[in-house]
Scaffold this active site. Structure first.
Site, PDB file in Angstrom:
ATOM      1  N   HIS A 121      15.489 -25.104 -18.053  1.00  0.00           N
ATOM      2  CA  HIS A 121      14.267 -24.407 -18.475  1.00  0.00           C
ATOM      3  C   HIS A 121      13.203 -24.023 -17.548  1.00  0.00           C
ATOM      4  CE1 HIS A 121      15.655 -25.988 -22.422  1.00  0.00           C
ATOM      5  NE2 HIS A 121      15.950 -27.244 -22.021  1.00  0.00           N
TER       6      HIS A 121
ATOM      7  N   SER B  60       3.918  -4.135   2.526  1.00  0.00           N
ATOM      8  CA  SER B  60       3.332  -3.415   1.849  1.00  0.00           C
ATOM      9  C   SER B  60       2.519  -2.179   2.571  1.00  0.00           C
ATOM     10  CB  SER B  60       2.377  -4.272   0.871  1.00  0.00           C
ATOM     11  OG  SER B  60       1.319  -3.196   0.266  1.00  0.00           O
TER      12      SER B  60
ATOM     13  N   LYS C  49       1.492  -8.722   2.998  1.00  0.00           N
ATOM     14  CA  LYS C  49       2.612  -9.010   2.049  1.00  0.00           C
ATOM     15  C   LYS C  49       4.024  -8.927   2.739  1.00  0.00           C
ATOM     16  CE  LYS C  49       2.631  -7.721  -2.138  1.00  0.00           C
ATOM     17  NZ  LYS C  49       2.990  -8.703  -3.210  1.00  0.00           N
TER      18      LYS C  49
ATOM     19  N   GLU D 149      15.305  -8.230  -4.884  1.00  0.00           N
ATOM     20  CA  GLU D 149      15.159  -7.601  -6.108  1.00  0.00           C
ATOM     21  C   GLU D 149      16.064  -6.305  -6.343  1.00  0.00           C
ATOM     22  OE1 GLU D 149      10.289  -7.239  -6.263  1.00  0.00           O
ATOM     23  OE2 GLU D 149      11.187  -6.880  -4.528  1.00  0.00           O
TER      24      GLU D 149
END
Ligand code: ARG
Length: 459
Positions: free
Chosen positions: A157, A278, A284, A291
């Site tokens: 979980h 970024s 960043k 992704e």
């Protein structure tokens, strides 16, 4: 101008819209190598059977090889008016060798031709997937070997559950990928029959040798039913289904990299080679490759959906609907191949933060099950009762703001008098992981055994 392949029957050429919807050359040019290999096998067989003269066959084969060279050199002019790769190649052959080019299509149809080409293409794709999967598995196995003793919180979980070896976690994906490769290999076995010689749909009166062309193209045998051979695309569907499952596994793995590389988790750092910055936030480091691997499944399952709907309700035998099999398949294959390569690159470069994982594994009373097992083993308490006692110990530790191994023996005695000082030995995450020696369990020695097994299997 009417199409020169069937001009005899037609007074006018197609409407521009007809050409736009009908032509497949913009995408099926990707089948050129398979198409030429199929034609060479066919011409060679025709000559062997006395259907073509040897000089005609020689001219055809030489011409086809020239065309292959032209396509690879980028000098070939593809024409939409010629619809597809089959007719583009044949028309060019006519330009190069003249009359004998017209004899190549004896005892053949574009229907068995395209079915053959596409089987060969899908088979090549499967072979690349199997190789790409093995490379990713090896990358994981190499990392797993170094991380057999690294302790990671194991989750259920997405809550801390029980500590596990990081090597064990990595090997879980090696197992999944092993089944993926198995699915591709199964699909390949069923795919590997030659449609060539099924002709338009009914076979041919010519005395062709389908075993010979099958062998020449690396097929195990010719397909036994001509209607089936030209019309079904289950071999692509099966491959796309296997690709979808594989992409799902890659997506899960990618998701973990995204989570683990967040500053909240901080378990892993992705290399500069596989991260992006970024344009506005200088601090960043974004896991874009992970992704994108997480997302590619969309296209791959999309292709499976698209093609299964194209095939649904199609009557026997060939119908132009099946021309829609190609673009989605090309796109899905590219996506999977790239995902496998990107994941292999990322895995090789990962920098694990072992201290951070270890600290996180301690949180959440992750050795509670070890305490319950101890109560069963050392005090003869039934597991269900031990579960309750452990629950009380967890509540006490929570109230104290410490972990289970932070409780003193006096604390434990207030929970249950049967607990004694030996209990502390089982409460560390190291002891917990080491103790899980059951087959398939996370103990570092098990991990090392499995690493050795996979190294043997992957050669
Ligand atoms: N471009 C076609 C396809 O991909 C080739 C077969 C055409 N056959 C036909 N009977 N029109 O399906």
């Amino acid at each position: 101008m009417s199409n020169r392949m069937w001009g005899g029957r037609f007074a006018s050429g197609p409407d521009a819209i007809m050409e736009a919807i009908n032509a497949s050359i913009d995408f099926d040019r990707r089948l050129y190598a398979q198409d030429i290999a199929g034609s060479i096998a066919h011409a060679t067989m025709l000559a062997e059977q006395g259907i073509l003269t040897i000089p005609d066959k020689d001219a055809i084969v030489k011409g086809l090889e020239t065309i292959k060279g032209e396509i690879e050199a980028g000098t070939f002019t593809f024409s939409r008016a010629l619809e597809d790769i089959h007719m583009n190649v044949e028309a060019r052959l006519k330009e190069i060798i003249g009359e004998p080019a017209g004899r190549l299509h004896t005892a053949r149809s574009r229907n068995d031709q395209v079915a053959t080409d596409f089987r060969l293409f899908v088979r090549d794709g499967i072979d690349r997937f199997i190789a790409g999967i093995a490379a990713l598995q090896m990358a994981l196995v190499v990392r797993a070997e170094d991380e057999a003793d690294t302790i990671l919180p194991g989750f259920t979980h997405l809550q801390n559950a029980q500590p596990v070896s990081l090597g064990h976690h990595l090997l879980a994906y090696v197992e999944m990928l092993g089944r993926d490769a198995g699915r591709f290999a199964d699909a390949r076995r069923r795919l590997n029959e030659s449609p060539l010689g099924a002709a338009a749909l009914a076979g041919t009166p010519w005395p062709i040798d389908r075993d010979m062309t099958a062998r020449a193209l690396g097929f195990d045998r010719p397909s036994a039913n001509s209607l089936d051979a030209v019309s079904d695309r289950d071999f692509v569907l099966e491959t796309l289904a296997a690709a979808s499952i594989c992409a799902m596994h890659l997506s899960r793995m990618a998701e973990e990299l995204v989570i683990w590389s967040s500053s909240q988790f901080g378990f892993v750092r992705l290399s500069d080679r596989f991260s992006t910055g970024s344009s506005i936030m200088p601090q960043k480091r974004n896991p874009d490759a992970a992704e994108l691997v997480r997302a590619k499944i969309g296209r791959i399952v999309g292709a499976l959906n698209a093609l299964i709907l194209v095939m649904k309700g199609l009557p026997l035998a060939y119908a132009k609907d099946t021309q829609e099999d190609k673009e989605v398949t090309f796109d899905a294959f590219d996506a999977l191949e790239l995902s496998l390569a990107a994941m292999t690159g990322m895995v090789g470069d990962l920098v694990f933060d072992r201290a951070r994982m270890r600290a996180s594994a301690d949180a959440g009373f992750s050795t509670a099950t070890d305490l319950a097992d101890w109560l069963v083993r050392e005090a003869g308490i039934p597991f269900r009762e031990a579960h309750h006692i452990t629950g009380r110990a967890v509540a006490l530790a929570e109230a104290r703001g410490c972990g289970l191994d932070g409780l003193t023996i006096e604390d434990f005695k207030t929970v249950d008098a049967r607990i004694d000082s030996r209990v502390h030995k089982v409460l560390s995450v190291e002891a917990s992981v080491k103790s899980r020696r059951s087959y398939g369990g996370t103990a570092p020695d098990n991990v090392r055994t499995q690493v050795a097994r996979w190294k043997g299997l992957l050669g």
